[in-house]
Scaffold this motif. Structure first.
Motif, PDB file in Angstrom:
ATOM      1  N   HIS A 130      40.090  39.878  41.029  1.00  0.00           N
ATOM      2  CA  HIS A 130      39.292  39.975  39.799  1.00  0.00           C
ATOM      3  C   HIS A 130      39.815  38.954  38.803  1.00  0.00           C
ATOM      4  O   HIS A 130      40.927  38.448  38.947  1.00  0.00           O
ATOM      5  CB  HIS A 130      39.373  41.392  39.212  1.00  0.00           C
ATOM      6  CG  HIS A 130      40.788  41.813  38.941  1.00  0.00           C
ATOM      7  ND1 HIS A 130      41.526  42.489  39.884  1.00  0.00           N
ATOM      8  CD2 HIS A 130      41.601  41.640  37.886  1.00  0.00           C
ATOM      9  CE1 HIS A 130      42.731  42.723  39.412  1.00  0.00           C
ATOM     10  NE2 HIS A 130      42.811  42.215  38.188  1.00  0.00           N
TER      11      HIS A 130
ATOM     12  N   ALA B  78      34.673  40.466  39.835  1.00  0.00           N
ATOM     13  CA  ALA B  78      35.507  41.090  40.861  1.00  0.00           C
ATOM     14  C   ALA B  78      34.868  40.869  42.222  1.00  0.00           C
ATOM     15  O   ALA B  78      33.651  40.700  42.320  1.00  0.00           O
ATOM     16  CB  ALA B  78      35.669  42.583  40.578  1.00  0.00           C
TER      17      ALA B  78
ATOM     18  N   ALA C 207      37.076  45.824  39.890  1.00  0.00           N
ATOM     19  CA  ALA C 207      36.469  45.725  38.554  1.00  0.00           C
ATOM     20  C   ALA C 207      37.225  46.603  37.557  1.00  0.00           C
ATOM     21  O   ALA C 207      37.440  46.209  36.404  1.00  0.00           O
ATOM     22  CB  ALA C 207      34.988  46.115  38.606  1.00  0.00           C
TER      23      ALA C 207
END
Length: 155
Positions: free
Chosen positions: A8, A21, A33
């Motif tokens: 991410h 992500a 995420a």
């Protein structure tokens, strides 16, 4: 240079935070995420969790599931002062709960995330706390190799 299998990053965005992500599976991408969201406002390196929380999200469109999880993380931060320091995606069996876990729900097509959380007083603030997830510019899909998402978070 090749992109890692999962990861991410935060991307500059006017007055907000934009998180990208990616991971091999939908569930792992959602977990990434969450980690990206947390890293945008807190340094959790070396922080030990105080508690474990299971978040169960019913099967549905991937974008809805992502929004539900991120909204839950923001809610838990606002109401309980919980900051995820680690996250595990997958099915959580009802008999496999750890001491301190909230009761997991049935795993019939649901996404189960196990959050290791610490209180806000245990982490170092590095940015503004998130307030809400924006629907504008939301993207979450698979390219048959990996899942990726882009989400904008209001701070």
């Amino acid at each position: 240079m090749t992109t890692p299998t999962r990861g991410h990053r935060a991307v500059p965005h006017t007055a907000d935070i934009r998180i990208e992500a990616w991971a091999p599976t939908r569930d792992e991408c959602i977990a990434e995420a969450v980690l990206g969201l947390v890293e945008s406002f807190a340094d959790v390196s070396g922080v030990r969790p105080d508690n474990f929380v299971t978040v169960s999200v019913p099967e549905g469109p991937a974008e809805d599931m992502l929004l539900t999880v991120l909204d839950e993380v923001i809610y838990r931060l606002d109401v309980h002062g919980d900051v995820p320091v680690d996250i595990e995606a997958g099915e959580v069996e009802a008999g496999g709960a750890e001491p301190g876990d909230e009761e997991p729900q049935a795993t019939d097509g649901t996404l189960d995330l196990r959050l290791a959380v610490a209180g806000t007083e245990s982490v170092e603030a590095v940015g503004a706390q998130p307030k809400a997830v924006s629907l504008h510019g939301l993207h979450f899909a698979s390219d048959h190799v990996r899942w990726s998402c882009v989400v904008t978070v209001d701070v």
